[in-house]
Scaffold this motif. Structure first.
Motif: not given
Length: 349
Positions: A63-64, A68-69, A214-217
């Motif tokens: 989502k975020d 990103g990671l 939750e965060r873009a991977i």
């Protein structure tokens, strides 16, 4: 939350590790392996695309997109290149990456020509018959004292050239993959194809369980790590953090075993980001994951290459414990499982 990993995911990652290990991919000769990687991630339902350098970027969603990671692993391996066709029909090699003649002696090889197929041979000490060579035991093993003996009827350099073998041809060393009844995984090039297998299992777990982080991977499967510039480019927009998923070191003065996931605090280039290392340790502790924290004396990673290229990123390094690095390597299913569990805990909990 504390997450159990079903046995099917460990079996899957071992199967995929074996498949990718059996695709030859020394640095500079990675197209077939990269194509396999791209197809596997796409088959799992994720968008994957080539970088200009020939690596693969995979989008796992999230989502975020401003935080990103990027998870980096590499599919290129050690190998050799023909540097001289000798007058006796043998081949002198130069190394690709950190291939070491001391632990490559007597290994079966394939010579990949550019236009005339491939040929088998063996990497041997010059004058390798111990019943003939009185200095066999004291002779130093290096690229000048070892050679490829082709499994062809060749006696001169011209004989070799008639086969289509030329300077610059790639030489692939057999991996000799096997899994023992006790769960040990043994092969050349577990660095870093075991991590690629772990990322396949990570993707499958996300897909099977309908998990959107939750965060873009993202993942970047690089193809020039063994020569230092695999992670230098292709960081997706919005990434603020990069973690190399590479081999964990096992050896003297280190705590990690093959059954653990290693979290690297510092290697030859310096410390990893303090808060990333601390967060990885906390995720392992909170989820009862068997881990060790170590300092690697002689090591560099794709994450560091990404920073050296000028990217503004926090960075970390984890991996299943691997013994006898850059030789005939050994890990364990437990180490791979603990690495997979840490990835899931860190990215989805």
């Amino acid at each position: 939350m504390k997450r159990k990993i079903e046995k099917k995911y460990v079996d899957y990652l071992v199967k995929k590790t074996e498949e990718i290990i059996n695709i030859d991919s020394p640095t500079g000769y990675t197209e077939e392996a990269a194509s396999f990687v791209k197809n596997e991630f796409e088959a799992l339902g994720f968008n994957a695309y080539y970088t200009v350098k020939g690596g693969i970027i995979v989008e796992f969603g999230g989502k975020d997109k401003d935080n990103g990671l990027l998870l980096e692993a590499h599919v290129d391996t050690l190998g050799g290149m023909v540097s001289k066709i000798k007058s006796n029909g043998r081949l002198e090699l130069t190394n690709l990456g950190g291939m070491n003649p001391n632990n490559a002696e007597t290994e079966n090889v394939k010579v990949i020509t550019k236009f005339n197929g491939e040929y088998e041979g063996t990497f041997q000490l010059n004058d390798a018959s111990i019943h003939v060579n009185g200095k066999y035991n004291e002779q130093k093993r290096d690229w000048d004292s070892c050679e490829v003996v082709l499994d062809e009827d060749v006696k001169t350099a011209d004989d070799v050239k008639k086969l289509g073998i030329a300077i610059g041809d790639i030489v692939c060393f057999d991996p000799n993959f096997r899994v023992t009844k006790s769960g040990y995984i043994k092969s050349r090039f577990l660095d870093d194809k075991l991590s690629v297998g772990i990322l396949f299992a990570y993707a499958k777990y996300l897909k099977d369980n309908n998990i959107t982080p939750e965060r873009a991977i993202y993942a970047h499967i690089t193809v020039f790590e063994e020569v230092g510039h695999g992670g230098c480019g292709s960081v997706p927009e919005g990434c603020t953090e990069v973690i190399s998923v590479d081999m964990g070191c096992v050896g003297e003065k280190l705590d990690c075993s093959e059954r653990q996931v290693s979290i690297c605090a510092k290697d030859s280039a310096g410390p990893y980001n303090y808060n990333v290392v601390k967060s990885l340790i906390k995720a392992a502790m909170d989820n009862d994951i068997d881990y060790a924290v170590d300092v690697y004396p002689f090591y560099g990673s794709d994450a560091e290459a990404s920073l050296r290229a000028g990217n503004d990123l926090r960075h970390g390094l984890i991996g299943a414990g691997v013994y006898a690095s850059h030789g005939y390597e050994r890990s364990h299913k437990d180490g791979a499982e603990n690495t997979l569990r840490l990835l899931l805990a860190y990215t989805t909990d």
